[in-house]
Design an enzyme around this catalytic site. Sequence first.
Site, short mmCIF file in Angstrom:
data_model
loop_
_atom_site.label_atom_id
_atom_site.label_comp_id
_atom_site.label_asym_id
_atom_site.label_seq_id
_atom_site.Cartn_x
_atom_site.Cartn_y
_atom_site.Cartn_z
N LYS A 1 4.57 4.45 18.40
CA LYS A 1 4.79 5.83 17.96
C LYS A 1 5.18 6.71 19.15
O LYS A 1 6.06 7.58 19.04
CB LYS A 1 3.52 6.37 17.28
CG LYS A 1 3.21 5.63 15.98
CD LYS A 1 1.81 5.87 15.49
CE LYS A 1 1.51 5.03 14.25
NZ LYS A 1 0.10 4.99 13.87
N GLY B 1 1.96 9.25 10.01
CA GLY B 1 1.93 9.26 8.54
C GLY B 1 2.49 10.51 7.92
O GLY B 1 3.67 10.83 8.06
N THR C 1 0.83 -1.21 0.00
CA THR C 1 0.00 0.00 0.00
C THR C 1 0.87 1.26 0.00
O THR C 1 0.70 2.15 -0.84
CB THR C 1 -0.90 0.00 1.26
OG1 THR C 1 -1.64 -1.20 1.26
CG2 THR C 1 -1.84 1.18 1.26
N VAL C 2 1.80 1.35 0.96
CA VAL C 2 2.63 2.56 1.04
C VAL C 2 3.69 2.57 -0.06
O VAL C 2 3.93 3.59 -0.72
CB VAL C 2 3.29 2.67 2.44
CG1 VAL C 2 4.22 3.88 2.49
CG2 VAL C 2 2.22 2.78 3.52
#
Length: 441
Positions: A208, A137, A16-17
Site C-alpha cells: 500500500k 479499503g 469476500t469483497v
Amino acid sequence: MASDNTVGVALIGCGTVGSGVARLLINDHDLLASRSGLDVRLRHVVDVDFTRARQVGVDEGLFRKDIDDALKDPRTHVVVELVGGTTLARTFVQRALAARKHVVTANKALLAHHGAELWAMARAHGVCIAFEASCVGGVPVIGALLGGLLANEIDALYGIVNGTCNYILSAMAGRGAAYADVLAQAQADGLAEADPTLDVSGEDSAHKLAILAGLAFGRRIDYGAIHVEGIDTLDIADIRYGAELGYTVKLLAIARRQDDGLSLRVHPAFLHDTHPLAGVNGPFNAVSIFGHAVGHTLFYGRGAGSMPTASAVVSDILSVGLGAATAQFARLGLWPDRAEPARQLPIDQLRGRYYLRLTCQDSPGVLAAVTDVFGRHRISLSGVLQHEPDDGGAGVPVVITTAATLEGNIRAACREIDALPVVTAPTVVVRIVEEHQEKLP
Ligand code: HSE
C-alpha cells in the site's frame, strides 16, 4: 461507456469483497443510479465457486467459468479484478486491458510490483485502471491524492494501513497479552487470515505504501528498496515499557521527504500517546497526509472487510462511468509509469529517535560502559529506565530513549554494546516517530 449511461460490469472473483460488490450493485442499483445518473449492470460473474454469489442473490445466468465470455461481450465496459495475488490476476488484468476494458482492482500486491507496466498498458489501449480499494479499503485516500489534495506538494504520509496488525497491537497493549496468543485469538474470531504472513510481516502495508507514495510524490517507487519490518517479533515487554514512557506501538507505513530523497519504510513504531495516530485502535486504519498548502489532513476508517472495500470498488466503477477516473488517468502528471524513479534513502540514513532495551548484568560499571559507547557514536540519551531485577540472573533490562540521530549510528552502537561482556542478550530497537510538523507558508 454506452451512450444511454449504462455501465456493464464483469466481476472476476466473487469471494469476500466480490460478493460485497455484487450485493451493492444488485440491492442498491436505484440508489447508485440516483446518486450518479448511471445505470450500472452486473453482466458477468467469473469464478470457479459461486457459493457467495448465490448467497447475495446473483442471477445464475451471469455465472461464467471463463473470463473470455466476459471480455468478448461488447456490453462489458468495466472489468473488476478481485482475484488477488500477482500471477493469475496479472494475466486477467492484461487480457482485460488488451480487450479495451477499463479495470477496477483492489489488488495492492499487483500494483506495487507491476503497476508501472499495467498503467502503461492501459494507456496504450485507451482505457484506465482505478484502484481506490487497493489501499485502506473504504477510505478514499487515493481519491484525495488524485483530487482534493492535487494542489499540494506532499511532504509526508504516515499510515496505519493494516487492520489485522492494528487489531493485534491494540489487543496486546490493551490486554497485556503476548503476540502469539493474540494472533491465535484473532484467527479463531475470524479477524486474522489463517495464513497471516503478508499482514504481520509488514508486506501488505509496504504494498500500500508503494502505491500511495508513488501518487503522493509523483515518482516511480522501487518496492524492493522499501525497508520492511513486521510485528511478528514484537515482545510484550517492550509494549509495557513503552507504555510506562507514554508511548503506544503501531505498525506504521511512512513516506516522507528527507534531505533530497524519500524515506520509505514500514515498521513498528512508538508514538507518544498524544500523537494523532496513537488513538487509532482495533481494525481501523488511518492515514495522515501533509501538504505544503493544506498542512495536516487525516483520513480514518475501515481498511478491510467485504462492504467497506466494496464501497471503494463500486465508487471506482461509478467514477469510470462518469469519466472522472478516465480523465485523471489520462491527464494527471503524477502517474509513476510516466515519472522519474524516486531517490529512496537507505535505512541507515534515517534520522529519528529510538527506544532501546538492553539486557545487562546487574553489576557495577555497566551503565558507564554502555553510555561510553553512545557517547563515542555521538548519540544523546533522552531517558533511562531501569527496574530492580526480578528473576535472579537472566539479566536486567535497561530501557533507553535517544535524541534524534542517524539510524546508522544506532546500529553501529548496538553492535558494540551487544559485544560487551556485561550485555547478556541482543538489544531491542524500536523507532520512535514524533508528530510531523506542518510546513505551512
Ligand atoms: N489484510 C488487510 C488488513 C486488508 O488486515 O488490513 C487487505 O489489504
